[in-house]
Design a protein around this motif. Structure first.
Motif, mmCIF file in Angstrom:
data_model
loop_
_atom_site.group_PDB
_atom_site.id
_atom_site.type_symbol
_atom_site.label_atom_id
_atom_site.label_comp_id
_atom_site.label_asym_id
_atom_site.label_seq_id
_atom_site.Cartn_x
_atom_site.Cartn_y
_atom_site.Cartn_z
ATOM 1 N N PHE A 21 5.720 10.631 2.473
ATOM 2 C CA PHE A 21 5.151 9.338 2.848
ATOM 3 C C PHE A 21 4.430 8.673 1.694
ATOM 4 C CE2 PHE A 21 5.073 7.881 7.348
ATOM 5 C CZ PHE A 21 6.108 8.680 7.765
ATOM 6 N N MET A 22 3.976 9.484 0.706
ATOM 7 C CA MET A 22 3.250 8.927 -0.432
ATOM 8 C C MET A 22 4.099 7.921 -1.197
ATOM 9 S SD MET A 22 0.922 11.746 -2.312
ATOM 10 C CE MET A 22 1.442 11.333 -3.912
ATOM 11 N N LYS A 24 6.684 6.139 0.119
ATOM 12 C CA LYS A 24 7.330 5.117 0.945
ATOM 13 C C LYS A 24 6.720 3.759 0.685
ATOM 14 C CE LYS A 24 9.319 7.436 4.864
ATOM 15 N NZ LYS A 24 9.315 7.589 6.304
ATOM 16 N N LYS A 25 7.483 2.739 1.057
ATOM 17 C CA LYS A 25 6.975 1.382 0.907
ATOM 18 C C LYS A 25 5.883 1.157 1.955
ATOM 19 C CE LYS A 25 8.563 -3.366 0.604
ATOM 20 N NZ LYS A 25 7.492 -3.896 1.460
ATOM 21 N N ARG A 26 4.744 0.599 1.486
ATOM 22 C CA ARG A 26 3.636 0.398 2.415
ATOM 23 C C ARG A 26 3.747 -0.980 3.058
ATOM 24 N NH1 ARG A 26 1.744 3.728 -1.482
ATOM 25 N NH2 ARG A 26 1.480 2.147 -3.074
ATOM 26 N N PRO A 27 3.581 -1.063 4.372
ATOM 27 C CA PRO A 27 3.756 -2.354 5.041
ATOM 28 C C PRO A 27 2.522 -3.249 4.958
ATOM 29 C CG PRO A 27 3.305 -0.663 6.643
ATOM 30 C CD PRO A 27 3.292 0.023 5.312
ATOM 31 N N THR A 28 1.490 -2.825 4.223
ATOM 32 C CA THR A 28 0.238 -3.586 4.194
ATOM 33 C C THR A 28 0.449 -4.990 3.633
ATOM 34 O OG1 THR A 28 -0.824 -1.500 3.703
ATOM 35 C CG2 THR A 28 -2.155 -3.476 3.425
ATOM 36 N N GLU A 30 -1.799 -7.724 1.979
ATOM 37 C CA GLU A 30 -3.168 -7.768 1.466
ATOM 38 C C GLU A 30 -3.768 -9.125 1.758
ATOM 39 O OE1 GLU A 30 -3.785 -5.897 -2.225
ATOM 40 O OE2 GLU A 30 -2.263 -4.387 -1.842
#
Lengths: 198, 335
Positions: A21-22, A24-28, A30
């Motif tokens: 998971f580190m 993976k693309k983050r869906p955040t 900003e």
């Protein structure tokens, strides 16, 4: 008991999942620097619209106020005079206030409005420091005079048009603000109504 | 570096120790600050979040902002607390956490090891000081005069006793192989083969007990915010809470250093890669271990209390004892 204590495989599996998971693309999103595009029909801050000739659409009928489930809208109507016509109808809203803290952004006011005067925009950043500043009156709700759309009913030959006619005209006028304009809303409304009709 | 050490060795002892201590304190506190940031970052990534990134580039000033926040917060003492012990407890934790670094060597040069003091019974000193660390937690929880902290401190005491035994036994395996109790000597004994290979079982036991000793997930029953509202530090605020916080991370760092010294060959380079200085190898090994800690926290849920105890007494202790006996027999037979 033994199985639970010695379930090393499960722990290793869990570790491999978190490690994967580190990367993976983050869906955040900003938020303050990047803003999400809301759906065109997102229910945000209200605005009071005008016709193309800068007359206010609101005729002070108070239907929005009675439709409002949260009692957030206060309308006090007044008579138009021939010298100073604020709206095409007989009456206009002398005061129009929405308490945005009470508002539940359901959009019933928008649906109740017979002249498409009150609409919900996709604007949602209303944070403020005082409760008082959440009571939006005409000075903040009304669009600027040059941002009107559509022809006022009394300016046209034949007088009051049908609802569909008005929507069609809104579509033809380019307008207003922040990418999602009243025009855009009109377009969608129209498509939807067409769909319902046929 | 060696010439600098030579200058240091010529200076009076008190001056040398003061300078070294100040330097080390600076290094350890900075490492703590960025270990904390790294934890929040890595945990964030593992949970599909970016982690703190608002203060400074990539959030690098986050520790400074956290420190300012903690300093400015009100320092509360509950009316039911025992004021003296309540106020003393965080500093007991802090003091024991830092004092271990008096003897931890970080590298070796021709002028000797890079440590404040080179104690012959180094490993015994380590065990003694790290056992004292639990006093800060127990006393703090007890002196808070409140039920959750009390439960936290009771758990801390029980957990420390249960896991300290297995941990000490895993140390003894290393001692038998190295034939010395000085940390310097243990590292030199690993020049050819790191002890994590002949002492694989001991290494695994040490890693597990180290997590338990520092009260980290999955053994963080002492804090257990979901059931004990923060456990021993429920009542603490401001800088006193900060002290416990620093102590926890410095202890993590300590057990990572010990793991590196006892099992991962200290500053010995792997695969004969001696062109990289030994200190960097030491730092890399400690960093890997710290990452493992964070990784565990992001992965595993907290153990139930009875299972924690059962695991400590019924699994770790017998396995550690068996490992010790086997090591002793093998060493005795091979002479």
């Amino acid at each position: 008991m033994r199985k639970r204590l010695f379930n090393v495989g499960a722990i290793l599996q869990g570790l491999s999942i978190t490690f994967g998971f580190m990367f993976k693309k983050r869906p955040t999103i900003e938020y303050p620097s990047v803003k999400k595009q809301h759906a065109p029909r997102f229910h945000g801050l209200h605005e009071l619209r005008r016709y193309g000739d800068a007359k206010e659409r609101c005729i002070g009928c108070e239907l929005c106020s009675s439709a409002c489930p949260a009692n957030a809208i206060t309308v006090i109507g007044a008579e138009n005079t021939p010298e100073d016509r604020k709206s095409p109808g007989e009456r206009y809203a002398a005061r129009y206030e929405i308490d945005e803290l009470r508002c539940i952004f359901c959009g019933l006011c928008e649906e109740a409005c017979p002249t498409d005067a009150i609409v919900l925009t996709p604007r949602f950043e209303m944070a403020d420091y005082r409760r008082g500043s959440f009571i939006y009156s005409k000075d903040r709700l009304l669009v600027p005079p040059d941002a009107g759309v559509g022809a006022a009913p009394d300016d046209r030959p034949g007088g009051i048009p049908s609802d569909l006619g008005r929507v069609a005209e809104i579509k033809s006028t380019t307008d207003v603000e922040e990418g999602y304009s009243a025009t855009h809303r009109g377009e969608i409304l129209k498509t939807e109504r067409r769909g319902l009709a046929g | 570096m060696d010439s600098a050490l030579a200058v240091l060795n010529a200076a009076p002892l008190w001056l040398v120790v003061t300078i070294k201590s100040a330097l080390l304190l600076l290094v350890v506190v900075t490492t703590f600050a960025y270990a904390m940031l790294a934890e929040r970052k890595v945990m964030g990534w593992m949970q599909l979040r970016p982690g703190p990134n608002r203060v400074g580039p990539w959030g690098l000033m986050q520790p400074a902002s956290d420190a300012a926040k903690l300093i400015l917060k009100e320092d509360l003492t509950p009316s039911t607390a025992d004021p003296l012990i309540y106020k003393l407890a965080p500093f007991i934790s802090l003091l024991t956490a830092f004092s271990v670094y008096a003897i931890i060597p970080f590298g070796a040069g021709s002028q000797g090891t890079w440590a404040i003091g080179n104690v012959d019974a180094g490993i015994l000193f380590l065990m003694a000081i790290s056992s004292l660390g639990v006093y800060g937690i127990s006393l703090g929880g007890w002196a808070s005069g409140s039920k959750y902290p009390l439960l936290g401190s009771v758990r801390a005491t029980a957990q420390m006793i249960s896991y300290e035994l297995a941990m000490s036994l895993s140390f003894i395996g290393v001692l038998i192989l190295a034939g010395t109790t000085s940390l310097d000597g243990i590292v030199s004994a690993q020049a050819r083969l790191w002890f994590c290979i002949p002492q694989a079982v001991g290494f695994v036991i040490y890693v597990i007990t180290a997590v338990a000793e520092t009260n980290r997930t999955p053994f963080d029953l002492v804090e257990a915010e979901t059931e004990l509202v923060g456990g021993f530090h429920t009542e603490y605020s401001g800088l006193r809470f900060g002290s416990f916080f620093i102590a926890e991370y410095v202890n993590m760092l300590t057990v990572s250093c010990i793991a590196t010294l006892l099992f991962l060959g200290g500053w010995n380079a792997p695969f004969g890669l001696t062109m990289v200085p030994g200190v960097l190898w030491f730092v890399a090994k400690v960093a890997t271990f710290m990452f493992f800690y964070i990784w565990l926290r992001a992965t595993l849920p907290r153990l139930r209390y009875d299972r924690l105890m059962a695991f400590g007494w019924k699994v770790l202790l017998p396995v550690a004892t068996l490992n010790l006996i086997v090591t002793a027999v093998v060493v005795a037979v091979r002479g």
